[in-house]
Design an enzyme around this catalytic site. Structure first.
Site, short mmCIF file in Angstrom:
data_model
loop_
_atom_site.label_atom_id
_atom_site.label_comp_id
_atom_site.label_asym_id
_atom_site.label_seq_id
_atom_site.Cartn_x
_atom_site.Cartn_y
_atom_site.Cartn_z
N GLY A 47 12.21 10.82 10.19
CA GLY A 47 10.84 11.02 9.75
C GLY A 47 10.47 10.05 8.64
O GLY A 47 11.32 9.30 8.14
N CYS A 64 18.61 9.67 9.88
CA CYS A 64 17.54 9.01 9.12
C CYS A 64 17.06 9.91 7.97
O CYS A 64 17.80 10.15 7.03
CB CYS A 64 16.42 8.61 10.06
SG CYS A 64 15.20 7.50 9.32
N LEU A 65 15.84 10.40 8.02
CA LEU A 65 15.36 11.30 6.96
C LEU A 65 16.23 12.54 6.91
O LEU A 65 16.51 13.08 5.82
CB LEU A 65 13.90 11.68 7.20
CG LEU A 65 13.26 12.64 6.18
CD1 LEU A 65 13.31 12.07 4.78
CD2 LEU A 65 11.82 12.97 6.58
N GLN A 82 19.12 11.74 4.75
CA GLN A 82 18.76 11.72 3.33
C GLN A 82 18.59 13.14 2.78
O GLN A 82 19.02 13.44 1.66
CB GLN A 82 17.48 10.91 3.15
CG GLN A 82 17.64 9.44 3.54
CD GLN A 82 16.31 8.77 3.84
OE1 GLN A 82 15.25 9.38 3.74
NE2 GLN A 82 16.37 7.50 4.23
N ASN A 131 15.58 2.03 10.66
CA ASN A 131 14.20 2.07 10.21
C ASN A 131 14.11 3.02 9.02
O ASN A 131 13.87 4.20 9.17
CB ASN A 131 13.27 2.53 11.33
CG ASN A 131 11.85 2.70 10.84
OD1 ASN A 131 11.45 2.11 9.84
ND2 ASN A 131 11.09 3.55 11.50
N GLY A 165 13.29 3.08 4.45
CA GLY A 165 13.01 2.42 3.19
C GLY A 165 13.65 3.11 2.00
O GLY A 165 13.50 2.66 0.86
N PHE A 166 14.35 4.22 2.26
CA PHE A 166 15.09 4.94 1.23
C PHE A 166 16.55 5.03 1.67
O PHE A 166 16.86 4.95 2.86
CB PHE A 166 14.54 6.35 1.02
CG PHE A 166 13.15 6.38 0.41
CD1 PHE A 166 12.99 6.60 -0.95
CD2 PHE A 166 12.03 6.19 1.20
CE1 PHE A 166 11.72 6.64 -1.51
CE2 PHE A 166 10.76 6.22 0.65
CZ PHE A 166 10.60 6.43 -0.72
N HIS A 191 19.67 4.91 13.65
CA HIS A 191 19.15 5.60 14.83
C HIS A 191 20.09 5.44 16.02
O HIS A 191 19.97 4.48 16.78
CB HIS A 191 17.76 5.05 15.18
CG HIS A 191 16.68 5.56 14.29
ND1 HIS A 191 15.91 6.66 14.60
CD2 HIS A 191 16.25 5.14 13.08
CE1 HIS A 191 15.04 6.88 13.63
NE2 HIS A 191 15.23 5.97 12.69
N GLU A 242 20.15 6.93 18.73
CA GLU A 242 19.50 7.11 20.05
C GLU A 242 18.92 5.81 20.57
O GLU A 242 18.47 5.74 21.72
CB GLU A 242 18.40 8.17 19.93
CG GLU A 242 17.07 7.67 19.39
CD GLU A 242 17.07 7.41 17.90
OE1 GLU A 242 16.10 6.82 17.40
OE2 GLU A 242 18.04 7.80 17.22
#
Length: 413
Positions: A267, A296-297, A300, A338, A340-341, A380, A382
């Site tokens: 996300g 990803c998110l 995090q 993908n 940015g954190f 990612h 997938e």
């Protein structure tokens, strides 16, 4: 600035000779918060959009990239110069929610959009961008823009397209400066689902397109922070029935669905902001020792839930050619990224093992808990687009659910 592009003038009706050459009118601009203006030629939707400018190094899969919910509030610079050659179709969309505001808001290209030449194409990229409300800009020196991002970080900017070439540059500068940026933004509400739903679609094949899962060994609840379709397909490929729930779902609501495992999706936005409501749920789920997998998110948020912190990256990772080392297998895989954190590894507690690391910059790319059946990765696995080196992670998740079921059966016996 855009390259000096010229086009022939019409033939003079009196003597049949050309009246010379005239400059091509700039119909698109990218106005940075710094005040700098980059001219080009508008494509896609007319109008303007504000966002954070990043660059993506993938050579293929532009439609999947532009519909990845993790790109919400971002303007994507494609480093590969020729985009559009495979056209567009109705199958390569990654966002589940079809609303135009649920993914990238702008796109920047080096060359004019290519004519489609692919048997799967059902339309042109320009028309598709327009239908999704994505503002595009061609004729930009994307190498120079990428170098700028690498040196100074991802800038806030306004991308604008006006067919008549008339822009209020001062107003666009003010808008770019006024926009607060993604750091501190919770963008999940604009991309995730608000209702529970089931997903039974499986991966695409050349012979039959997308299929339907017929049977399931496990039930997975996927928490939607902006989930991509191919993640859900790969879970179905592994024999999992999938129930998708909103990001605001509580642990009690998730556990009431009697899942064998819980998936935390990708996300957009600042994970610390989303964590205000997501982290308590994740912590409660960890206490139950239910198998948990994050991407990803989701990675995090798991890092924050166990006591770690996240940091904003200067340029982020965006592309399909990132080398990552898996410490558990000692192998290197090429992956899609993908984000940015990143999770700050120095803040992770002792019960968290670092499992993956970026070979580009050494940043954390994966963790696993030593006292819970939970793990996550920053990238990612997938693909869509990208290499399939990391599909094994879905099987690793299934392995955790198998072990949990066996443990329950042994305990009951």
């Amino acid at each position: 600035m855009a390259n000096a592009t010229i086009s022939p003038s019409p033939v003079d009706p009196d003597d049949g000779t050309a009246r010379g050459w005239r400059p091509r009118v700039a119909t698109g601009v990218l106005v940075l918060a710094s005040g700098d203006v980059i001219e080009g030629f508008g494509v896609g939707a007319a109008g303007s959009a504000v966002g954070e400018v990043c660059f993506n190094t993938a050579m293929t899969g532009y439609q999947e990239i532009l519909t990845d919910p993790s790109y919400a509030a971002q303007i994507i610079t494609f480093t590969f110069p020729h985009i559009g050659i495979v056209g567009v179709n109705g199958e390569d969309i990654e966002v589940v929610n079809a609303a135009a505001s649920t993914a990238a808001v702008g796109a920047i290209f080096r060359a004019d959009l290519s004519e489609p030449s692919n048997f799967r194409s059902s339309g042109r990229l320009d028309a598709w961008l327009k239908s999704r409300g994505i503002v595009g800009l061609t004729g930009v020196d994307t190498r120079a823009l990428t170098t700028l991002i690498r040196k100074t970080g991802m800038p806030n900017a306004v991308i604008a397209h006006a067919p008549d070439g008339v822009f209020d540059i001062d107003a666009l500068r003010a808008e770019a400066k006024r926009w607060p940026g993604i750091d501190g933004m919770d963008l999940v509400p604009q991309v995730g689902t608000t209702q529970r739903y089931d997903w039974d679609e499986t991966s695409w094949t050349l012979e039959g397109g997308y299929g339907k899962r017929s049977a399931a060994r496990f039930h997975v609840v996927a928490v939607d922070y902006g989930v991509k379709r191919n993640i859900l397909r790969l879970l179905n490929d592994c024999g999992c029935s999938v129930t998708v729930v909103p990001a605001t779902a509580t642990a009690e609501e998730i556990l009431a669905l009697r899942p064998d495992g819980v998936f935390l999706s990708n996300g957009p936005g600042d994970p610390a902001e989303t964590g205000a409501y997501a982290v308590p749920t994740i912590r409660a789920l960890l206490e139950t020792r239910i198998p948990l997998f994050g991407i990803c998110l989701g990675h995090q948020l798991l890092g924050i839930a166990v006591g770690g912190r996240t940091i904003k990256m200067p340029q982020g990772h965006h592309g399909a050619n990132h080398p990552v080392k898996d410490y558990t297998t000692k192998k290197v895989e090429i992956v899609s990224m993908n984000h940015g954190f990143a999770v700050d590894r120095s803040t992770l507690p002792e019960n968290v093992q670092e499992t993956h690391v970026s070979l580009f910059d050494g940043s954390n790319c994966g963790v696993a808990l030593t006292d819970r059946p939970a793990f996550s990765v920053q990238y990612h696995p997938e693909a869509s687009p990208g290499p399939r080196d990391s599909h094994y992670l879905f099987r690793r998740f299934v392995g955790l659910m198998e072990a949990a079921k066996e443990g329950k059966a042994t305990a009951s016996a």
